[in-house]
Design a protein around this motif. Structure first.
Motif, short mmCIF file in Angstrom:
data_model
loop_
_atom_site.label_atom_id
_atom_site.label_comp_id
_atom_site.label_asym_id
_atom_site.label_seq_id
_atom_site.Cartn_x
_atom_site.Cartn_y
_atom_site.Cartn_z
N SER A 76 0.23 18.51 8.58
CA SER A 76 0.70 19.83 9.04
C SER A 76 1.57 20.45 7.96
CB SER A 76 1.45 19.67 10.37
OG SER A 76 1.84 20.92 10.88
N SER A 77 2.81 20.75 8.24
CA SER A 77 3.70 21.38 7.26
C SER A 77 4.56 20.37 6.53
CB SER A 77 4.61 22.39 7.98
OG SER A 77 5.39 21.73 8.97
N LYS A 78 4.17 19.08 6.61
CA LYS A 78 4.94 18.03 5.99
C LYS A 78 4.11 17.31 4.92
CE LYS A 78 8.42 18.21 9.04
NZ LYS A 78 9.81 18.54 8.69
N VAL A 79 4.87 16.60 4.05
CA VAL A 79 4.26 15.65 3.13
C VAL A 79 4.73 14.27 3.54
CG1 VAL A 79 4.05 14.88 0.75
CG2 VAL A 79 4.23 17.32 1.25
N GLU A 80 3.80 13.35 3.74
CA GLU A 80 4.15 11.99 4.16
C GLU A 80 3.88 11.01 3.04
OE1 GLU A 80 2.23 10.80 7.73
OE2 GLU A 80 3.41 12.13 9.02
N VAL A 81 4.88 10.16 2.77
CA VAL A 81 4.74 9.05 1.83
C VAL A 81 4.96 7.78 2.62
CG1 VAL A 81 5.61 7.94 -0.24
CG2 VAL A 81 5.55 10.45 -0.11
N GLU A 82 3.97 6.90 2.60
CA GLU A 82 4.05 5.69 3.40
C GLU A 82 3.99 4.48 2.48
OE1 GLU A 82 1.89 5.28 7.35
OE2 GLU A 82 0.76 3.89 6.09
N VAL A 83 4.98 3.56 2.61
CA VAL A 83 5.02 2.32 1.83
C VAL A 83 4.92 1.18 2.82
CG1 VAL A 83 6.34 0.90 0.25
CG2 VAL A 83 6.44 3.40 0.05
N ILE A 135 0.86 -1.19 0.00
CA ILE A 135 0.00 0.00 0.00
C ILE A 135 0.90 1.23 0.00
CG2 ILE A 135 -1.76 1.29 1.24
CD1 ILE A 135 -2.68 -1.33 2.48
N VAL A 136 0.62 2.15 -0.93
CA VAL A 136 1.38 3.40 -1.03
C VAL A 136 0.42 4.54 -0.72
CG1 VAL A 136 2.79 4.87 -2.48
CG2 VAL A 136 2.87 2.38 -2.77
N ARG A 137 0.76 5.36 0.30
CA ARG A 137 -0.10 6.48 0.69
C ARG A 137 0.68 7.80 0.56
NH1 ARG A 137 -1.46 2.66 4.73
NH2 ARG A 137 -3.69 2.08 4.71
N LEU A 138 -0.02 8.80 0.06
CA LEU A 138 0.54 10.15 -0.03
C LEU A 138 -0.45 11.10 0.62
CD1 LEU A 138 2.55 12.28 -1.12
CD2 LEU A 138 1.26 12.28 -3.27
N GLU A 158 8.83 -10.23 12.77
CA GLU A 158 8.99 -11.10 11.61
C GLU A 158 7.64 -11.64 11.11
OE1 GLU A 158 11.87 -14.11 12.31
OE2 GLU A 158 13.44 -12.71 12.92
N ASN A 159 7.52 -11.67 9.76
CA ASN A 159 6.31 -12.17 9.09
C ASN A 159 5.07 -11.32 9.38
OD1 ASN A 159 7.74 -14.41 8.00
ND2 ASN A 159 7.54 -15.46 9.98
N GLN A 160 5.30 -10.09 9.82
CA GLN A 160 4.15 -9.20 10.10
C GLN A 160 4.25 -7.90 9.31
OE1 GLN A 160 2.66 -9.00 14.18
NE2 GLN A 160 4.31 -10.41 14.80
N GLY A 161 5.02 -7.93 8.23
CA GLY A 161 5.08 -6.77 7.37
C GLY A 161 5.95 -5.65 7.94
N ALA A 162 6.16 -4.64 7.09
CA ALA A 162 6.96 -3.48 7.47
C ALA A 162 6.38 -2.24 6.82
CB ALA A 162 8.42 -3.67 7.07
N THR A 163 6.62 -1.10 7.48
CA THR A 163 6.11 0.18 6.96
C THR A 163 7.26 1.18 6.96
OG1 THR A 163 3.90 -0.24 7.83
CG2 THR A 163 4.46 2.05 7.26
N PHE A 164 7.49 1.81 5.81
CA PHE A 164 8.50 2.87 5.70
C PHE A 164 7.77 4.18 5.44
CE2 PHE A 164 10.84 -0.96 4.94
CZ PHE A 164 12.10 -0.72 5.44
N THR A 165 8.11 5.21 6.24
CA THR A 165 7.42 6.50 6.14
C THR A 165 8.44 7.58 5.83
OG1 THR A 165 5.79 5.77 7.76
CG2 THR A 165 5.91 8.14 7.30
#
Length: 805
Positions: free
Chosen positions: A569-576, A562-565, A634-641
């Motif tokens: 606030s004063s930031k732009v967040e991209v989450e993978v 899932i890719v979110r944009l 482990e085996n529960q996914g990962a999220t990079f922001t």
């Protein structure tokens, strides 16, 4: 008054003066007789005989008269001499009476002086019997004068003193003029007295007849001297015992290799050397200006300090004062003195509270590293010798703690070097593997194509394989080159305002075929509002491609990404976020490190060099953003922001630890002015700097942002200004004539202005130790000259916000 000496010489008696008539009477008689003779002889025929007889008779009468006159004059002179002698005798008798009265008066004064003297005045005969003594003996010994007169000195002196007195008499008889010595006297009430004797021989007709002397009571003086001697001896013994304890402590601390051993040694020393019902050791963090409790002991048991919160260093608590002043702080009536200050009750509550405390700073080369505090249930328990003991212990402990820290840093550095070598070897092995694997396919298919033995379909597949493996090698080489540029600081960006949505869509488009081949669904969720950032589109696409490639690589078939944009606030967040194998908690802190892989063994399931995430982090950070990784395991996914600042936004809360890159100064300058103008509006700032140009520059920079500024060129001028107002922020240069910035800060802190004024140090001394010293001295922020105005404005704004809280 001095009396004139009597004149005993007889007065000169003048010779008797018969007077004019009496003086010339004999001559008149002679003249009359001669005249009569001449007259008679003139008429007498026997004139010659008459003349001769007359002359003879006249001479005889002259002689007789003259003799009579002289005799009468002599008698009168004798009478005058007798009268003069009588006067002299009378004068001599009167003067003798006066002299006798003066002698009697002098004797009375001397007798009164002797009798009323504070010291004993006495005389002895040569056998040692008392022949005279004054009244002072009664007040000193209790004996009356009558009781001692005629008594031999052996009856009231000790045997040793009698022998000493007789020896002194013999020395005087041998020719020594005066002797001084001490004797021990038994008073009437049984007390032993020590008398200091000064004596000489008494002479009669030139021969010794006795001894005259003065005795002074020095018993109290000798007792005081003895008390002082015993005190000195006791102090020397205590000092020797302290040295033994310190030597034992030094031996323990000198061989310590961890902090726990140091704390145990301090506890044993405190229990032996000072009143100690509790002991607490805390280490000082000058950057955060807090103390961290690291050891506690009280009521016979160790205390767990791991859960205690950091303690802010103020200006009132004993430990805080010890840190600020580098002095041992003794507190009596501890609970009353610390009332209103934050405190933590540790250990079981037995109902008792400390009444005294002693806080000693631990310092190494003038740098405070912590404090040692001992506490007692007694009131006013700590004295000067306790202060000396704990000061010595604190100095030794500071050196030992620094040694342990150095050993830890050396050990960590060695481990880090060993780990780096291991990672390097693993990286080289991985590079060799990653390059050789596609190279094998490229060389093999190239040889077969060169032989011309492949049919059209196989040849087409061979060309595709060669192309794919060549791209793989090119990507590996690009990653290695990027890391090299990052390490050498040569990675450049082409910054422009860009919309982040299309960049992210391009990255998704690149990896979508790979995802579809694995049956991985990619879901893209974009917020409706635009999200423009200042960045390099190619480099940002590289970041997102790395994140998406990792997500697809570590997500099993049938998973999802899932890719979110969105704007925050004063930031732009991209989450993978993916549903893949996740990240182990032990590896999560190292996921962005270069050359790090969760599985670097030869049996790993996924290839790669472990550079993609490290490159992504660096690219995001030089864009002024931040990247995080989270995983439930482990085996529960990962999220990079990924978080990037919006174009036109300000840096959230002016974080000085996340400065904008140099390429964004043009954008940041305008938006920062808008932000800090609101923060600095009405803020009163006192700037102290002896350089007039620097002073004017900082004054103009703050005034343009609506701050009220007061300037001073010296410490004395700044202190005069502080008498009339309290600034919200103090900015001071360190190096100034006469007094420096450290002196100014100490004097400002001594004014005890509550709450304390936030202070910023600005100096041309830019070494790391200079920064540490400034922060340890109490400055909240440190800026090195030449000061970049954006950083300066941000630091003032942050200090102003902290000061207003």
């Amino acid at each position: 008054m001095t009396r004139a000496a009597p004149n005993l010489m007889p007065a000169r008696i003048p010779k008797s003066d018969p007077g004019p008539g009496r003086r010339f009477t004999p001559y008149l008689v002679l003249l009359a007789g001669l005249l009569f003779t001449f007259i008679v002889s003139y008429h007498d025929p026997r004139a010659a005989y008459t003349l001769a007889a007359g002359v003879a008779i006249s001479i005889l009468v002259f002689v007789a008269v003259r003799s009579q006159v002289k005799a009468r004059a002599k008698a009168e002179r004798s009478e005058a001499e007798v009268r003069a002698s009588e006067g002299i005798v009378r004068r001599m008798l009167a003067e003798r009476e006066l002299a006798q009265a003066a002698i009697k008066e002098s004797e009375e004064r001397y007798r009164e002086l002797v009798e009323n003297a504070n010291d004993i005045v006495f005389t002895l005969d040569l056998a040692g019997n008392v022949t005279s003594i004054n009244k002072a003996v009664e007040s000193i010994t209790g004996y009356t004068q009558t009781e001692l007169l005629g008594v031999n000195m052996s009856e009231f002196l000790t045997a040793g003193s009698v022998a000493s007195a007789r020896q002194m008499t013999e020395r005087k008889l041998a020719g020594e003029e005066r002797t001084n010595y001490e004797v021990e006297v038994q008073a009437k009430d049984g007390r032993s007295l020590i008398l200091e004797i000064s004596s000489r021989l008494a002479l009669g007709q030139g021969k010794p007849v006795g001894v005259q002397g003065v005795a002074r009571d020095i018993t109290m003086r000798r007792q005081a001297e003895e008390t002082l001697r015993r005190a000195d001896q006791r102090a020397l013994s205590e000092y020797e015992r302290l040295l033994e304890k310190v030597a034992k402590l030094a031996q323990t601390l000198g061989t310590a290799r961890d902090l726990q051993v140091i704390f145990w040694g301090l506890k044993e020393f405190a229990l032996l050397s000072v009143p100690c019902d509790g002991l607490f050791v805390s280490l000082y963090d000058p950057i955060r200006d807090v103390r961290n409790a690291c050891y506690g002991w009280g009521d016979g048991a160790e205390i767990d300090t791991s859960q205690l919160p950091p303690m802010p260093v103020n200006f009132t608590g004993p430990n805080s004062r010890a840190i600020r002043t580098n002095q041992v702080i003794i507190t009596n009536d501890y609970m009353q003195a610390t009332q209103g200050s934050p405190g933590v009750l540790v250990g079981p509550d037995n109902g008792l509270r400390p009444r005294s405390s002693l806080a000693a700073p631990m310092a190494v080369m003038g740098r405070i590293i912590g404090t040692i505090e001992v506490q007692s249930y007694e009131h006013s328990a700590y004295r000067e010798e306790h202060q000396t003991a704990m000061r010595l212990a604190a100095n030794l402990a500071a050196v030992a703690i620094e040694n342990v820290r150095l050993l830890e840093r050396e050990s960590n550095a060695r481990a880090s070097a060993e780990e780096s070598n291991r990672l390097k070897d693993e990286f080289l092995a991985t590079v060799s593997h990653e390059l050789r694997t596609p190279l094998t396919a490229i060389l093999g298919w190239s040889r077969m194509l060169q032989d011309g033995t492949l049919d059209t379909e196989v040849a087409a597949r061979a060309i595709e394989t060669i192309k794919r493996n060549a791209k793989m090698q090119a990507q590996i080489i690009d990653d290695i080159l990027d890391v090299s540029r990052i390490i050498t600081g040569k990675l450049s960006l082409d910054l422009q305002p860009i919309e982040l949505g299309p960049v992210l869509e391009s990255a998704v488009s690149v990896v979508r075929p790979t995802a579809e081949a694995k049956g991985i669904a990619i879901e893209v969720i974009f917020a409706p509002e635009p999200a423009a950032v200042s960045g390099d589109a190619n480099r940002l696409q590289q970041v997102f491609w790395n994140l998406l490639s990792n997500a697809i690589k570590f997500t099993p078939q049938g998973g999802s990404v899932i890719v979110r944009l969105r704007r925050a606030s004063s930031k732009v967040e991209v989450e993978v976020a993916d549903t893949g194998q996740g990240i182990a908690p032990a590896f999560l802190p190292f996921v962005f490190d270069r050359f790090r892989q969760a599985d670097s063994t030869s049996t790993r399931q996924h290839g790669g060099l472990g550079l993609g995430l490290a490159i992504a982090r660096h690219l995001i950070e030089i864009h002024g953003g931040h990247i995080d990784a989270t995983s439930a395991g482990e085996n529960q996914g990962a999220t990079f922001t990924v978080r990037l600042p919006l174009v036109g936004s300000t840096v959230d809360e002016l974080r000085s630890e996340s400065p904008l890159p140099a390429q964004l100064d043009a954008y940041a300058e305008s938006v920062e002015r808008e932000k800090v103008s609101r923060i600095l509006s009405g803020l009163h700032v006192l700037i102290v700097d002896d350089d007039q140009d620097t002073l004017e520059l900082m004054n103009a920079a703050l005034t343009q942002r609506s701050a009220r500024v007061t300037t001073a060129t010296s410490v004395s001028e700044a202190l005069r200004a502080l008498k009339f107002f309290r600034p919200d922020v103090l900015i001071s240069d360190i190096a100034m004539p006469l007094e420096d910035g450290y002196s100014l800060l100490r004097k400002v802190r001594a004014l005890e202005i509550a709450p304390a004024i936030p202070a910023i140090a600005i100096t041309a001394y830019a070494r790391e130790e200079d920064k540490e010293r400034a922060l340890a001295a109490g400055f909240q922020s440190y800026l090195a000259k030449p000061v970049e105005l954006t950083e300066f404005i941000n630091a003032v704004a942050v200090a102003g916000q902290n000061g207003r809280r």
